[in-house]
Design a protein around this motif. Sequence first.
Motif, mmCIF file in Angstrom:
data_model
loop_
_atom_site.group_PDB
_atom_site.id
_atom_site.type_symbol
_atom_site.label_atom_id
_atom_site.label_comp_id
_atom_site.label_asym_id
_atom_site.label_seq_id
_atom_site.Cartn_x
_atom_site.Cartn_y
_atom_site.Cartn_z
ATOM 1 N N LEU A 182 0.832 -1.202 0.000
ATOM 2 C CA LEU A 182 0.000 0.000 0.000
ATOM 3 C C LEU A 182 0.867 1.253 0.000
ATOM 4 N N ALA A 183 1.914 1.253 0.827
ATOM 5 C CA ALA A 183 2.810 2.405 0.881
ATOM 6 C C ALA A 183 3.515 2.629 -0.457
ATOM 7 N N LYS A 184 3.924 1.531 -1.107
ATOM 8 C CA LYS A 184 4.578 1.643 -2.412
ATOM 9 C C LYS A 184 3.656 2.272 -3.449
ATOM 10 N N CYS A 185 2.410 1.803 -3.489
ATOM 11 C CA CYS A 185 1.457 2.327 -4.474
ATOM 12 C C CYS A 185 1.163 3.805 -4.224
ATOM 13 N N LEU A 186 1.021 4.182 -2.968
ATOM 14 C CA LEU A 186 0.719 5.577 -2.639
ATOM 15 C C LEU A 186 1.937 6.475 -2.824
ATOM 16 N N GLY A 187 3.130 5.879 -2.846
ATOM 17 C CA GLY A 187 4.346 6.677 -3.009
ATOM 18 C C GLY A 187 4.791 6.857 -4.444
ATOM 19 N N ARG A 188 4.058 6.257 -5.405
ATOM 20 C CA ARG A 188 4.459 6.360 -6.814
ATOM 21 C C ARG A 188 4.303 7.784 -7.328
ATOM 22 N N ARG A 189 5.300 8.224 -8.076
ATOM 23 C CA ARG A 189 5.268 9.549 -8.679
ATOM 24 C C ARG A 189 5.794 9.459 -10.116
ATOM 25 N N ILE A 190 5.305 10.341 -10.967
ATOM 26 C CA ILE A 190 5.732 10.406 -12.360
ATOM 27 C C ILE A 190 6.192 11.824 -12.651
ATOM 28 N N CYS A 191 7.308 11.963 -13.346
ATOM 29 C CA CYS A 191 7.763 13.285 -13.776
ATOM 30 C C CYS A 191 6.947 13.677 -15.011
ATOM 31 N N ASN A 192 6.246 14.815 -14.916
ATOM 32 C CA ASN A 192 5.380 15.215 -16.041
ATOM 33 C C ASN A 192 6.158 15.816 -17.205
ATOM 34 N N GLN A 193 7.491 15.842 -17.083
ATOM 35 C CA GLN A 193 8.307 16.334 -18.195
ATOM 36 C C GLN A 193 9.030 15.192 -18.903
ATOM 37 N N CYS A 194 9.743 14.379 -18.139
ATOM 38 C CA CYS A 194 10.515 13.297 -18.771
ATOM 39 C C CYS A 194 9.775 11.966 -18.763
ATOM 40 N N GLY A 195 8.710 11.844 -17.958
ATOM 41 C CA GLY A 195 7.948 10.601 -17.898
ATOM 42 C C GLY A 195 8.548 9.543 -16.996
ATOM 43 N N GLY A 196 9.617 9.892 -16.278
ATOM 44 C CA GLY A 196 10.268 8.932 -15.394
ATOM 45 C C GLY A 196 9.385 8.517 -14.233
ATOM 46 N N ASN A 197 9.545 7.268 -13.792
ATOM 47 C CA ASN A 197 8.777 6.741 -12.666
ATOM 48 C C ASN A 197 9.644 6.700 -11.416
ATOM 49 N N PHE A 198 9.111 7.224 -10.323
ATOM 50 C CA PHE A 198 9.862 7.294 -9.063
ATOM 51 C C PHE A 198 8.944 6.898 -7.914
ATOM 52 N N ASN A 199 9.524 6.785 -6.714
ATOM 53 C CA ASN A 199 8.730 6.443 -5.540
ATOM 54 C C ASN A 199 9.292 7.168 -4.329
ATOM 55 N N VAL A 200 8.453 7.940 -3.683
ATOM 56 C CA VAL A 200 8.909 8.754 -2.561
ATOM 57 C C VAL A 200 8.700 8.068 -1.218
ATOM 58 N N ALA A 201 8.128 6.873 -1.227
ATOM 59 C CA ALA A 201 7.845 6.172 0.032
ATOM 60 C C ALA A 201 9.125 5.639 0.661
ATOM 61 N N SER A 202 9.295 5.903 1.950
ATOM 62 C CA SER A 202 10.378 5.305 2.720
ATOM 63 C C SER A 202 9.731 4.326 3.685
ATOM 64 N N ILE A 203 9.869 3.034 3.390
ATOM 65 C CA ILE A 203 9.133 2.008 4.121
ATOM 66 C C ILE A 203 10.037 1.364 5.163
ATOM 67 N N ASP A 204 9.611 1.431 6.403
ATOM 68 C CA ASP A 204 10.387 0.859 7.501
ATOM 69 C C ASP A 204 9.404 0.165 8.443
ATOM 70 N N ILE A 205 9.224 -1.146 8.249
ATOM 71 C CA ILE A 205 8.261 -1.915 9.024
ATOM 72 C C ILE A 205 9.013 -2.737 10.065
ATOM 73 N N LYS A 206 8.661 -2.564 11.329
ATOM 74 C CA LYS A 206 9.318 -3.286 12.411
ATOM 75 C C LYS A 206 8.794 -4.716 12.485
ATOM 76 N N GLY A 207 9.698 -5.649 12.713
ATOM 77 C CA GLY A 207 9.298 -7.038 12.863
ATOM 78 C C GLY A 207 8.579 -7.271 14.179
ATOM 79 N N GLU A 208 7.592 -8.156 14.171
ATOM 80 C CA GLU A 208 6.833 -8.476 15.376
ATOM 81 C C GLU A 208 6.687 -9.987 15.517
#
Length: 285
Positions: A170-196
């Motif tokens: 879910l975090a990955k999908c919500l963190g997706r970004r596209i550059c509206n000039q070059c069309g590059g795909n990026f992701n701004v999500a920093s995912i850090d899930i603690k083990g339980e």
Amino acid sequence: MAAITRLVKRASPSLSVSSTAARRLFCSESSSHAPPQDHFHAPQRKDPKDRNVQWVFLGCPGVGKGTYASRLCNLIGVPHIATGDLVRHELASKGPLSSQLSEIVNQGKLVSDEIIISLLSKRLADGEAKGESGFILDGFPRTISQAEILERVIDIDLVVNLKLQEEALLAKCLGRRICNQCGGNFNVASIDIKGENGSPGMFMAPLLPPAHCMSKLITRSDDTEAVVKERLRIYNEMSKPVEEFYRSRGKLLEFNLPGGIPESWPKLLQALNLDDYEEKRSAAA
């Protein structure tokens, strides 16, 4: 190709691929089950010793099928085939199916199984004519009917089902970004899930754009939490029969991504018995 040959000839127990795979591989269906010739143009089946791997990559939207499939294609020298790309290419080509596809897409309808298989079979036949041998399919089949049709047309060796914790997905999908000039795909999500409870944690670093793209990032209109959750729900519901279809044939590999590319890539190669193949290729370069 020794590593790939080993994989086809013997799957280790950790792959969840039974020995029935070796017996079922490359067996032709009877002609009574063959699709109509006006819809399908499948290349002639080849003996496994005369071709490369024929794999499928499955997984939820945003899990990284395209990323890992593309990397593997570059490593073992086979084409990466995504059916979405085939549809877009046909639309742009003004070919025989272009107007029909345009009408379907404009009306928001799903492209029929027959059209998808026809485009795929044509792509494989064209590739074979150019000397291609083998492929990795990205995100297809998506339904049990597509899997059954594909089974009659092509001999699939292995189906890799990529999985990721829902919180990370879910975090990955919500963190997706596209550059509206070059069309590059990026992701701004920093995912850090603690083990339980003894389970391992997970860290996935963001895939940030270069400085000149930072101010031009946009979010896909359908990348909202409600839409993403519904998309994942529908996928999980539809994927279970497909997974069972290949599991019953001894061809399904379940691979849980342990993190981002740095953590997951070497483990995926190990699961596929390709870890030494990358080392030998690097040494020979």
